[in-house]
Design an enzyme around this catalytic site. Structure first.
Site, short mmCIF file in Angstrom:
data_model
loop_
_atom_site.label_atom_id
_atom_site.label_comp_id
_atom_site.label_asym_id
_atom_site.label_seq_id
_atom_site.Cartn_x
_atom_site.Cartn_y
_atom_site.Cartn_z
N TYR A 156 11.80 -78.82 -28.64
CA TYR A 156 11.63 -77.65 -29.49
C TYR A 156 12.65 -77.71 -30.63
O TYR A 156 13.38 -78.68 -30.77
CB TYR A 156 11.73 -76.37 -28.65
CG TYR A 156 10.60 -76.26 -27.65
CD1 TYR A 156 9.27 -76.23 -28.07
CD2 TYR A 156 10.86 -76.20 -26.28
CE1 TYR A 156 8.23 -76.14 -27.15
CE2 TYR A 156 9.82 -76.11 -25.36
CZ TYR A 156 8.51 -76.09 -25.80
OH TYR A 156 7.49 -76.02 -24.90
N GLN B 229 16.13 -66.26 -22.43
CA GLN B 229 16.21 -67.55 -23.10
C GLN B 229 15.67 -67.41 -24.52
O GLN B 229 14.56 -66.92 -24.73
CB GLN B 229 15.40 -68.63 -22.36
CG GLN B 229 15.66 -70.02 -22.95
CD GLN B 229 14.71 -71.07 -22.43
OE1 GLN B 229 13.51 -70.97 -22.60
NE2 GLN B 229 15.28 -72.10 -21.80
#
Length: 358
Positions: free
Chosen positions: A167, A102
């Site tokens: 994020y 990721q």
């Protein structure tokens, strides 16, 4: 027909999963300060691959040092990370699991003790972050793409982009956090441009069968359900992703917005025309029954987080007992150590109320 959790799942690109269990990308604070893979993180992940997960995904791996969200975070921003990543990819493959890294940048949510100059889509006084310049946005885009190329070189089957949980990619998506007046701000099309350009760049530079996923969360951090649904449908129509990973906090909860109440968050996306893109969901999936319910609601696969901390072989438990439930909380540090959770990871889990026995 509702698929079995143990039926294989193929994708438009890349290898099939042997079952419908994907290890969720979980922060674990186990790697070296420079982002190199540690033995502890290697062991934690390989143990899950051995435990029966169809795809084993790493924690969020930073694409820039300024995007460091946690101490001990894995890195993918330098060729110095290649040896560890290659060792991990090979070990996961040897255990019969598929692999993914990721890719992540924390933006304004970077750890302020490690990143004094935090950045975001726009100036953010609450988080003490400054807005990225246009050139820095373009560099951020290129660094996500470069990290994917590096991960491919290391031998992984694919990558997932972390566009959830507030994020940096989510900061660009959020109309509350993104107040830019250039081509990366304003309309949903502009706010999603960074994600779209990263996807296009990875598709252009990586091999045709390199697997690509995206994690989104439709709520919190200024997200608007209608916009995330619209973006998801656009991505399905473009056929550029292999899977969409919905991080829902609770896979069975109703939406917070009144206009979407009356069905689950998952159902709001499962009913879209997904074409060739697979749909996965994460959120409190800790029992065999919860796995079955998510698949019945329309998910193609589930992402297992906390239950995978408690049981490295959660898929095998469910296979032998469809009524299986994860170990009740709290658990002792010694219990977690037997499941391949290192002391630094245990310390991190102590920040989650009620997880680790005092």
């Amino acid at each position: 027909m509702i698929p079995s959790p143990f039926a294989p799942l193929d994708f438009a690109r890349g290898p099939a999963m042997k079952n419908r269990f994907m290890l969720a990308p979980m922060t674990n604070c186990q790697s070296h300060p420079d982002g190199r893979l540690s033995n502890e993180e290697f062991n934690w992940l390989v143990m899950r691959a051995r435990g029966g997960f169809g795809l084993t995904m790493t924690c969020a791996a930073m694409v820039q040092p300024v995007g460091r969200g946690f101490p001990g975070q894995l890195g993918a921003f330098s060729d110095e990370h290649l040896d560890g990543l290659a060792k991990l990819a090979n070990a996961i493959r040897t255990e019969g699991s598929r692999s993914s890294v990721q890719l992540h940048h924390a933006g304004s949510r970077a750890d302020k003790t490690l990143v004094p100059d935090r950045v975001s889509a726009s100036d953010d006084a609450e988080w003490g972050a400054r807005g990225l310049t246009l050139g820095e946005v373009e560099q951020l885009r290129d660094d996500f793409i470069d990290a994917a190329v590096r991960v491919e070189r290391a031998g992984f089957d694919g990558v997932e982009l972390h566009g959830a949980h507030g994020y940096v990619l989510a900061q660009f998506l959020s109309p509350e956090m993104n107040r830019r007046d250039d081509r990366y701000g304003g309309s949903l099309e502009n706010r999603a441009r960074l994600i779209q350009e990263i996807i296009a760049g990875i598709r252009a530079r990586c091999r045709p069968n390199f697997q690509l996923g995206l994690r989104l969360s439709p709520e919190r951090f200024g997200m608007r359900m209608a916009e995330i649904i619209e973006l998801s449908q656009d991505l399905f129509n473009a056929d550029t992703l292999d899977y969409l990973d919905l991080s829902l906090w609770d896979a069975e909860k109703e939406p917070e917005e009144d206009a979407f109440k009356g069905k689950s968050l998952l159902a709001c996306f499962a009913g879209l025309d997904r074409r060739n893109t697979r749909l996965g969901c994460a959120g409190k999936i800790t029992t065999g029954a919860a796995v079955d319910r998510a698949l019945a609601e329309g998910a193609d696969f589930v992402l297992v987080g906390r239950a995978a901390i408690l049981h490295h072989d959660f898929p095998k438990h469910v296979e032998s007992d469809r009524g299986f439930s994860a170990q009740p909380l709290p658990v002792t540090p010694d219990y977690l150590h037997t499941e391949g959770v290192s002391p630094s990871f245990v310390d991190y889990m102590k920040t989650f109320k009620g997880f680790v026995e005092a």
